[in-house]
Motif scaffolding. Structure first.
Motif, PDB file in Angstrom:
ATOM      1  N   VAL A   1       0.859  -1.193   0.000  1.00 18.92           N
ATOM      2  CA  VAL A   1       0.000   0.000   0.000  1.00 18.92           C
ATOM      3  C   VAL A   1       0.893   1.240   0.000  1.00 18.92           C
ATOM      4  N   MET A   2       1.940   1.230   0.829  1.00 22.25           N
ATOM      5  CA  MET A   2       2.861   2.382   0.869  1.00 22.25           C
ATOM      6  C   MET A   2       3.513   2.599  -0.493  1.00 22.25           C
ATOM      7  N   ALA A   3       3.914   1.493  -1.142  1.00 18.55           N
ATOM      8  CA  ALA A   3       4.570   1.618  -2.453  1.00 18.55           C
ATOM      9  C   ALA A   3       3.577   2.196  -3.460  1.00 18.55           C
ATOM     10  N   ALA A   4       2.323   1.688  -3.436  1.00 18.26           N
ATOM     11  CA  ALA A   4       1.321   2.156  -4.396  1.00 18.26           C
ATOM     12  C   ALA A   4       1.033   3.639  -4.190  1.00 18.26           C
ATOM     13  N   GLN A   5       1.106   4.108  -2.936  1.00 21.37           N
ATOM     14  CA  GLN A   5       0.808   5.523  -2.661  1.00 21.37           C
ATOM     15  C   GLN A   5       2.053   6.407  -2.752  1.00 21.37           C
ATOM     16  N   PRO A  41      16.653  -0.279  -6.275  1.00 23.13           N
ATOM     17  CA  PRO A  41      15.619   0.758  -6.425  1.00 23.13           C
ATOM     18  C   PRO A  41      14.582   0.666  -5.295  1.00 23.13           C
ATOM     19  N   VAL A  42      14.039   1.834  -4.913  1.00 23.97           N
ATOM     20  CA  VAL A  42      12.975   1.845  -3.894  1.00 23.97           C
ATOM     21  C   VAL A  42      11.799   1.023  -4.421  1.00 23.97           C
ATOM     22  N   GLY A  43      11.237   0.172  -3.585  1.00 26.89           N
ATOM     23  CA  GLY A  43      10.109  -0.662  -4.020  1.00 26.89           C
ATOM     24  C   GLY A  43      10.205  -2.033  -3.374  1.00 26.89           C
ATOM     25  N   ILE A  44       9.270  -2.913  -3.764  1.00 28.37           N
ATOM     26  CA  ILE A  44       9.224  -4.252  -3.174  1.00 28.37           C
ATOM     27  C   ILE A  44       9.943  -5.227  -4.107  1.00 28.37           C
TER      28      ILE A  44
END
Ligand SMILES: NC(=O)c1ccc[n+]([C@@H]2O[C@H](COP(=O)([O-])OP(=O)(O)OC[C@H]3O[C@@H](n4cnc5c(N)ncnc54)[C@H](O)[C@@H]3O)[C@@H](O)[C@H]2O)c1
Length: 497
Positions: free
Chosen positions: A234-238, A448-451
């Motif tokens: 959710v944090m990544a999507a936002q 890279p920032v992300g999952i």
């Protein structure tokens, strides 16, 4: 072959309960031998087999002797085991766990050979018990500067003291008040870990809220759980997530074993430990049929307990039916179930109003483990009374005179009232954590920032080592170079001339 009775079956299940309580080792997938004749010995063999253990006369992990009077003694890996339930000291329990975590320790050894962990600051936020101590100590011995944080309800103070004595700083206390707990969490972050190994993403989220500068400096984080990864997505999507995170939870070597087998097995046995064998419940309702609910349902069935499943997702509900479980609505099934287990990891699964409709005397436990998964606190605010019965067992009484029994403080019962997942399961999960740490350390630049996930190759290697296969045998095939052409329409060879 002697017949065994219901009493023999209950006795046999109780032996397995004692064995697990004494060793914290997985019975499913292990080898066993029961020496002895008579109906109890036969019932014990049946119980081992129902839980997925394999008979083996040649160096079995568990060897039981049942004498003519029906008394049992157990030997595990050559050591006699006390089945009395007496708890051993923290150092002994850590040493015991070390002996049964070869996958994690060999993964740390391989990482240590690269020299990469030397001097790197690794913060571990996990349930603080002997298996976490093994991970922390193995990384500490590999030269990393390891610190450990844990929630008060998930802290074994004796294990924390043993770790401190061995040179690992621990930010945790079972007696910490909410304000002290928060201060400990911030102090842990202020120690500036470069890698955060998290469980539930609580520290990753706290760092985003309270220590944004640290987040920017983090090499990355590794997250252990389904609910934690869910929040991070959710944090990544936002666009809020500011660090690379490896979703260790999503590794096959983690979810396939930890959630289904380890959590299922350890939750059922934690419940048996609290309420005794045989369970007083006629029928058990398992809410949620993800991997955790599936495991819980299967091991309850292995214990000869009837299970009903409730599930919101039709695909998972159908899977429960194909597995042979009756599927029902939660609101209907709670009225008659003697035992209710939430395996969703979703807040409000058993809200206060549903607790009030549970059968009188029903036992309620949680296998998921997010706050307010079961609405005990709201029920109390609305007038219900909570009274301690014994360690891990409380009675919640309503104005109309009926009551339910709450296990493990309505937290994940295998953790709040047991030693968490079995040692050999955490051995796999922590080996996947070590693969994630290696991935963060080996990357030439910050990911890279992300999952992210651990590579399929590393994931397979965890299971290969556990099987005793050479690591290369477990490596996933390289799908990019695999042949893609169909062989169905091969051309007939051209006729000559
Ligand atoms: N106790 C432990 O040691 C331990 C270990 C691993 C995972 N967990 C936790 O257990 C929880 C479940 O894990 P999982 O991998 O099975 O998750 P999952 O998300 O795959 O499965 C949960 C299932 O519950 C269903 N569900 C959600 N709300 C529901 C409701 N109100 N009624 C009926 N069904 C509902 C969902 O449809 C889903 O199928 C997660 O929070 C996870 O973090 C606990």
């Amino acid at each position: 072959m002697p017949e065994h009775s219901t009493a023999d079956r209950a006795w046999a299940l109780d032996q397995l309960r004692r064995l697990f309580a004494a060793t914290n080792l997985m019975i499913p997938g292990s080898s066993f031998e029961v020496v002895g004749h008579g109906s109890r010995a036969e019932a014990l063999r049946r119980a081992f087999r129902r839980f997925g253990a394999l008979p083996a006369a040649d160096s079995p992990r568990f060897r039981f002797a049942v004498d003519d009077a029906g008394a049992a003694s157990a030997v595990v890996g050559g050591s006699p085991i006390e089945l009395s339930g007496r708890r051993r000291g923290a150092s002994d329990r850590i040493a015991w766990a070390f002996d049964f975590m070869p996958v994690t320790t060999s993964a740390v050894d391989r990482l240590a050979d690269s020299g990469l962990p030397r001097g790197r600051r690794i913060g571990i936020s996990m349930v603080l018990e002997p298996k976490t101590a093994v991970l922390a100590l193995a990384l500490h011995r590999a030269g990393a500067a390891v610190t450990v944080f844990a929630h008060p309800d998930e802290t074994d103070d004796a294990v924390a003291a043993a770790l401190r004595e061995l040179g690992v700083p621990v930010f945790a206390s079972r007696r910490a008040t909410p304000a002290e707990h928060r201060a400990l969490a911030l102090a842990f972050l202020d120690d500036r870990p470069e890698i955060l190994v998290d469980d539930g993403a609580h520290l990753i989220r706290l760092a985003h809220e309270e220590r944004p500068a640290l987040v920017e400096e983090l090499l990355g984080a590794a997250e252990e759980t389904t609910s934690g990864v869910r929040a991070l997505r959710v944090m990544a999507a936002q666009g809020i997530l500011r660090t690379p995170v490896i979703a260790v939870n999503d590794a096959r070597s983690k979810t396939s074993f930890d959630n289904r087998y380890g959590t299922g097995f350890s939750c059922v046995f934690a419940i048996l430990n609290l309420v005794g064998v045989p369970l007083p419940a006629s029928t058990t309702l398992v809410i949620g049929y993800g991997p955790v609910g599936e495991g819980v349902a299967h091991y309850l069935r292995a214990a000869d307990i009837e299970v009903v499943v409730s599930e919101l997702d039709p695909v998972r509900a159908l899977a429960a039916r194909f597995d042979g479980f009756r599927v029902a609505e939660t609101a209907d099934a709670v009225r008659t179930a003697g035992l209710v287990i939430s395996a969703t990891g979703v807040e409000g699964t058993v809200p206060a109003e549903l607790l009030a409709h549970c059968a009188d005397g029903a036992v309620v436990a949680v296998a998921g483990g997010v706050p307010d998964e079961v609405g005990v606190e709201r029920a109390i605010r609305e007038g219900a009374r909570l009274v301690r019965v014994s360690d891990g067992v409380e009675r919640l009484s309503f104005d109309d005179g009926h009551s339910v029994t709450i296990l493990g403080g309505a937290g994940a019962v295998n953790i709040t009232a047991g030693e968490g997942n079995p040692i050999d399961i955490m051995d796999l999960s922590f080996a996947a954590q070590v693969a994630a740490i290696a991935q963060l350390l080996e990357a030439p630049a910050r990911l890279p920032v992300g999952i992210h996930t651990i590579s399929a190759r590393e994931d397979s290697a965890v299971a290969a080592v556990a099987l005793g296969w050479p690591v290369a045998n477990g490596a996933a095939s390289d799908s990019e170079s695999a042949e893609w052409r169909t062989t169905r329409f091969t051309r007939e060879p051209e006729a000559d001339g």
